[in-house]
Design an enzyme around this catalytic site. Structure first.
Site, mmCIF file in Angstrom:
data_model
loop_
_atom_site.group_PDB
_atom_site.id
_atom_site.type_symbol
_atom_site.label_atom_id
_atom_site.label_comp_id
_atom_site.label_asym_id
_atom_site.label_seq_id
_atom_site.Cartn_x
_atom_site.Cartn_y
_atom_site.Cartn_z
ATOM 1 N N ASP A 54 29.256 76.169 43.321
ATOM 2 C CA ASP A 54 30.189 75.378 43.771
ATOM 3 C C ASP A 54 29.644 74.918 44.587
ATOM 4 O O ASP A 54 30.086 73.367 45.636
ATOM 5 C CB ASP A 54 31.206 75.963 44.521
ATOM 6 C CG ASP A 54 32.068 76.763 43.172
ATOM 7 O OD1 ASP A 54 31.959 76.648 42.007
ATOM 8 O OD2 ASP A 54 32.327 78.108 44.406
ATOM 9 N N GLU A 55 28.111 73.998 44.657
ATOM 10 C CA GLU A 55 27.691 72.201 45.624
ATOM 11 C C GLU A 55 28.095 71.673 44.835
ATOM 12 O O GLU A 55 27.492 70.555 45.263
ATOM 13 C CB GLU A 55 26.073 72.436 45.005
ATOM 14 C CG GLU A 55 25.503 74.731 46.026
ATOM 15 C CD GLU A 55 25.269 75.176 44.686
ATOM 16 O OE1 GLU A 55 25.915 75.332 43.708
ATOM 17 O OE2 GLU A 55 24.793 76.305 44.806
ATOM 18 N N LYS A 102 27.491 70.794 41.196
ATOM 19 C CA LYS A 102 26.567 70.454 39.792
ATOM 20 C C LYS A 102 27.224 69.941 38.797
ATOM 21 O O LYS A 102 26.673 68.528 38.347
ATOM 22 C CB LYS A 102 25.783 71.684 39.112
ATOM 23 C CG LYS A 102 25.582 72.530 40.440
ATOM 24 C CD LYS A 102 25.105 74.019 39.732
ATOM 25 C CE LYS A 102 26.602 75.251 40.123
ATOM 26 N NZ LYS A 102 27.349 75.209 41.121
ATOM 27 N N GLY A 128 32.922 77.231 37.771
ATOM 28 C CA GLY A 128 33.904 75.811 37.544
ATOM 29 C C GLY A 128 32.880 74.635 37.264
ATOM 30 O O GLY A 128 32.921 74.475 39.192
ATOM 31 N N HIS A 129 32.717 73.837 36.913
ATOM 32 C CA HIS A 129 32.627 72.374 36.891
ATOM 33 C C HIS A 129 33.324 71.247 36.838
ATOM 34 O O HIS A 129 33.936 70.874 35.981
ATOM 35 C CB HIS A 129 31.238 72.403 36.203
ATOM 36 C CG HIS A 129 30.190 73.876 36.226
ATOM 37 N ND1 HIS A 129 28.731 73.486 34.968
ATOM 38 C CD2 HIS A 129 29.885 74.875 37.448
ATOM 39 C CE1 HIS A 129 27.958 74.456 35.917
ATOM 40 N NE2 HIS A 129 28.525 74.937 36.985
ATOM 41 N N GLN A 140 26.789 78.785 38.455
ATOM 42 C CA GLN A 140 26.275 79.306 39.709
ATOM 43 C C GLN A 140 24.717 78.852 41.185
ATOM 44 O O GLN A 140 25.478 77.672 40.521
ATOM 45 C CB GLN A 140 25.951 80.897 39.704
ATOM 46 C CG GLN A 140 27.453 81.796 38.859
ATOM 47 C CD GLN A 140 27.003 81.697 37.995
ATOM 48 O OE1 GLN A 140 26.103 81.293 37.123
ATOM 49 N NE2 GLN A 140 28.652 81.023 37.302
ATOM 50 N N THR A 170 37.580 78.238 39.162
ATOM 51 C CA THR A 170 37.941 78.657 38.263
ATOM 52 C C THR A 170 39.393 80.147 38.775
ATOM 53 O O THR A 170 40.310 80.063 37.525
ATOM 54 C CB THR A 170 36.825 79.772 38.167
ATOM 55 O OG1 THR A 170 35.192 78.970 37.650
ATOM 56 C CG2 THR A 170 36.813 81.448 37.102
ATOM 57 N N GLY A 223 40.856 80.176 42.124
ATOM 58 C CA GLY A 223 41.709 79.167 42.923
ATOM 59 C C GLY A 223 40.882 79.998 44.684
ATOM 60 O O GLY A 223 42.419 79.556 45.399
ATOM 61 N N ARG A 231 37.776 79.249 49.617
ATOM 62 C CA ARG A 231 35.922 79.951 49.659
ATOM 63 C C ARG A 231 35.858 79.590 51.230
ATOM 64 O O ARG A 231 36.603 79.553 52.174
ATOM 65 C CB ARG A 231 34.901 79.058 49.357
ATOM 66 C CG ARG A 231 35.426 78.219 47.510
ATOM 67 C CD ARG A 231 34.377 77.303 47.630
ATOM 68 N NE ARG A 231 35.024 76.345 45.316
ATOM 69 C CZ ARG A 231 34.530 75.585 44.973
ATOM 70 N NH1 ARG A 231 34.536 74.639 45.961
ATOM 71 N NH2 ARG A 231 35.025 75.252 43.490
HETATM 72 P P1 GDP Z 1 30.032 73.238 40.977
HETATM 73 O O1 GDP Z 1 30.232 75.065 40.275
HETATM 74 O O2 GDP Z 1 28.571 73.420 41.624
HETATM 75 O O3 GDP Z 1 30.151 71.817 39.444
HETATM 76 O O4 GDP Z 1 30.844 72.770 42.044
HETATM 77 P P2 GDP Z 1 32.863 72.353 41.752
HETATM 78 O O5 GDP Z 1 33.265 71.427 40.834
HETATM 79 O O6 GDP Z 1 33.266 73.998 41.651
HETATM 80 O O7 GDP Z 1 32.979 71.996 43.300
HETATM 81 C C1 GDP Z 1 32.345 70.826 43.464
HETATM 82 C C2 GDP Z 1 34.060 70.362 44.477
HETATM 83 O O8 GDP Z 1 33.593 69.032 45.149
HETATM 84 C C3 GDP Z 1 34.955 69.668 43.353
HETATM 85 O O9 GDP Z 1 36.545 69.526 43.570
HETATM 86 C C4 GDP Z 1 34.247 67.978 43.559
HETATM 87 O O10 GDP Z 1 35.081 66.789 42.298
HETATM 88 C C5 GDP Z 1 34.088 67.556 43.942
HETATM 89 N N1 GDP Z 1 32.769 67.237 44.854
HETATM 90 C C6 GDP Z 1 31.654 66.937 44.110
HETATM 91 N N2 GDP Z 1 31.114 66.195 44.711
HETATM 92 C C7 GDP Z 1 31.827 65.770 45.807
HETATM 93 C C8 GDP Z 1 31.612 64.477 46.768
HETATM 94 O O11 GDP Z 1 30.005 64.317 47.124
HETATM 95 N N3 GDP Z 1 32.174 64.621 47.500
HETATM 96 C C9 GDP Z 1 33.767 65.295 47.110
HETATM 97 N N4 GDP Z 1 34.716 64.563 48.717
HETATM 98 N N5 GDP Z 1 33.802 65.671 46.714
HETATM 99 C C10 GDP Z 1 33.443 66.564 45.332
HETATM 100 P P1 IMO Z 2 29.878 77.207 39.695
HETATM 101 O O1 IMO Z 2 28.736 77.614 38.384
HETATM 102 C C1 IMO Z 2 30.560 80.500 43.139
HETATM 103 C C2 IMO Z 2 30.290 84.851 42.524
HETATM 104 C C3 IMO Z 2 32.176 85.343 42.673
HETATM 105 C C4 IMO Z 2 30.874 86.546 43.145
HETATM 106 C C5 IMO Z 2 29.668 86.922 42.035
HETATM 107 C C6 IMO Z 2 30.006 87.357 40.856
HETATM 108 O O2 IMO Z 2 31.161 77.082 39.460
HETATM 109 O O3 IMO Z 2 28.816 77.801 40.735
HETATM 110 P P2 IMO Z 2 30.385 87.002 38.241
HETATM 111 O O4 IMO Z 2 31.700 86.641 38.303
HETATM 112 O O5 IMO Z 2 29.483 86.267 38.726
HETATM 113 O O6 IMO Z 2 30.094 88.720 38.015
HETATM 114 O O7 IMO Z 2 30.567 86.931 40.427
HETATM 115 O O8 IMO Z 2 29.129 85.656 41.648
HETATM 116 N N1 IMO Z 2 30.365 83.409 41.324
HETATM 117 C C7 IMO Z 2 30.209 81.685 41.767
HETATM 118 N N2 IMO Z 2 30.742 81.555 42.887
HETATM 119 N N3 IMO Z 2 30.225 79.030 41.739
HETATM 120 C C8 IMO Z 2 30.685 80.014 40.763
HETATM 121 O O9 IMO Z 2 30.084 79.472 39.791
HETATM 122 C C9 IMO Z 2 30.125 81.362 40.648
HETATM 123 N N4 IMO Z 2 29.750 82.425 39.842
HETATM 124 C C10 IMO Z 2 30.306 83.297 40.029
HETATM 125 O O10 IMO Z 2 32.547 85.258 43.161
HETATM 126 O O11 IMO Z 2 30.920 87.060 44.011
HETATM 127 MG MG MG Z 3 32.021 76.203 41.075
#
Ligand code: GDP
Ligand code: IMO
Ligand code: MG
Length: 425
Positions: A13-14, A16, A40-41, A224, A300, A302, A305
């Site tokens: 959830d960085e 990506k 969940g991207h 991840q 993914t 809800g 975090r």
């Molecule tokens: P991923 O799994 O690494 O793709 O990250 P997620 O989509 O799960 O979570 C990142 C969240 O931060 C998403 O809701 C993005 O829309 C949001 N986001 C990404 N970059 C930025 C940013 O620079 N600033 C803010 N405020 N939100 C961001």
């Molecule tokens: P993205 O790609 C954050 C975490 C789960 C749990 C562990 C194992 O959006 O960054 P799993 O269902 O993979 O067996 O769960 O990994 N986890 C994530 N945490 N972002 C994700 O994906 C994750 N995918 C799995 O919360 O701790």
């Molecule tokens: Mg994510």
């Protein structure tokens, strides 16, 4: 030279998805290499939000081919519903999206086993996403898995499901006290998916090797993050695949020398979903403020975090493990309102200072963060797209992060939209 890998360098959830989408406009191919619908991207385009679980985050650009590699575990139901969701929003996918026949299938019993193990009173709770990831990779390693290509050999498919269920149904009946899974029901559903999936199945490894040979630009999209890696993460609190850069090679089937650049995605603070050590976690109002400002709820599941300050010790480790060339520092704007910002520069364990992350999980659970406090900037950086338009305290923060994690920050993200991005020369 062609392949750039995008890897998360924290616990997922960085951001990506945003970075992949932003870079995809300059790519020919975006390819997912591991994980499954646990990811969940999020990509936001013109204010419209898309959450991609299995489909690469390049799909919103016309002309970019999106590939799902052999290293991914594919839930056909989730895949087809994601395809339909995109089509329903006017995103063309046919001819742009292909899945490797080698990718393993997530079966209904994988999801059941994942959830049963998580709710068992005796097991180690990982806090998984419940998407069947662990059981599917376990079956792959045990050589009892089913692959996408098997959907098109109905007799073989049925025999393998029956074989798999022999042992799974003992677990359901005797260990978890649940009903057995039915071979007929599973085969009816999955052989029904087969025809819908057929147009998307291709020799993805071959396509990628040909693309590499032709000098095409490929972005390998990781799911991840490094600290969730099965080998290099905080085992057993990890996912069951290889989000680290090696996973891009094995998961896509490309030669190592094709990979010429590794971009690590680092959020300006830390989050983690699920169980496991998290040295900088803040259980107080500061953690709440980060969660609220960053909208830190799972894309993914809800789930809220867990939130904390940036952990530069863990970041430095992930940069080293992945050979990160450049960092994309995301969500800088989330720190706008903090008068002071802490960064974890070392750990303390049993009265001793540690500069590096312990190699085992148990001591990591006991470390205390040693913080350095930097001044905040207390003004909005939201949407800033030029480095020199950032307040000096924000630039100082970035400089310090670079020093601490030992990689240059070449991309800074200041918002969820494509435009809210700084590319540093
Ligand atoms: P991923 O799994 O690494 O793709 O990250 P997620 O989509 O799960 O979570 C990142 C969240 O931060 C998403 O809701 C993005 O829309 C949001 N986001 C990404 N970059 C930025 C940013 O620079 N600033 C803010 N405020 N939100 C961001
Ligand atoms: P993205 O790609 C954050 C975490 C789960 C749990 C562990 C194992 O959006 O960054 P799993 O269902 O993979 O067996 O769960 O990994 N986890 C994530 N945490 N972002 C994700 O994906 C994750 N995918 C799995 O919360 O701790
Ligand atoms: Mg994510």
């Amino acid at each position: 030279m062609p392949v750039t890998a995008i890897v998360g360098v924290q616990w997922g959830d960085e951001g990506k998805g945003k970075i992949v989408d932003m870079l995809a406009q300059r790519m020919d191919i975006v390819a997912r290499y591991q994980g499954g619908a646990n990811a969940g991207h999020t990509v936001v385009v013109d204010g419209e939000k898309f959450v991609l679980h299995l489909i690469p985050s390049g799909i919103l650009h016309r002309g970019v081919q999106c590939l799902i590699g052999a290293g991914v575990v594919l839930d056909p139901e989730a895949f087809l519903s994601e395809v339909e969701g995109l089509k329903g929003r006017g995103i063309p996918v046919e001819g742009a999206l292909y899945v490797s026949g080698r990718a393993h299938l997530i079966m209904p019993y994988h999801k059941r086993l994942d959830r049963a193990a998580e709710s068992s009173a005796t097991g180690t709770k990982i806090g998984t996403t419940g998407r069947g990831i662990g059981p599917a990779y376990a079956d792959k390693a045990a050589r009892v898995g089913l692959r996408v290509a098997d959907l098109f050999r109905p007799d073989y498919f049925r025999a393998r499901v029956a074989q798999a269920l022999e042992s799974k149904n003992i677990l359901f009946g005797h260990v978890y006290k649940e009903a057995a899974s039915s071979v007929d029901e599973i085969c009816a559903a999955y052989l029904g998916y087969a025809e819908q999936i057929r147009p998307y199945v291709a020799d993805v490894g071959g396509m990628l090797r040909a693309a590499v040979a032709a000098g095409k630009r490929v972005l390998a999209e990781g799911a991840q993050g490094a600290l969730l890696d099965i080998d290099h993460g905080t085992y057993p609190f990890v996912t069951s695949s290889a989000p680290c850069v090696g996973g891009a090679l094995t998961g896509l089937g490309i030669p190592p020398k094709a990979l010429t650049r590794v971009i690590g995605v680092l959020k300006a603070y830390s989050t983690r979903v699920g169980e496991g050590p998290f040295p900088t976690e803040l259980d107080d109002g500061v953690g709440e403020r980060l969660r609220a400002a960053g909208g830190e709820y799972g894309a993914t599941t809800g789930r809220p975090r867990r939130c904390g300050w940036l952990d530069a010790v863990a970041g430095r480790y992930s940069v080293a493990v992945n050979g990160v060339d450049d960092l994309a520092l995301t969500k800088l704007d989330v720190l706008d309102d903090f008068a002071e910002i802490n960064v974890c520069v070392a750990y303390e364990l049993d009265g001793k200072r540690l500069e590096d992350i312990p190699d085992d999980t148990e001591p990591l659970e006991r470390v205390k963060p040693v913080y350095e406090t930097l001044p905040g900037w207390k003004c909005s950086t939201a949407g800033v797209d030029k480095y020199l338009d950032l307040p000096s305290a924000a630039r100082r923060y970035i400089d310090r992060v670079e020093e601490l994690v030992r990689a240059k920050v070449s991309i800074v993200s200041t918002g969820e939209s494509r435009a809210a991005t700084i590319i540093r020369k």
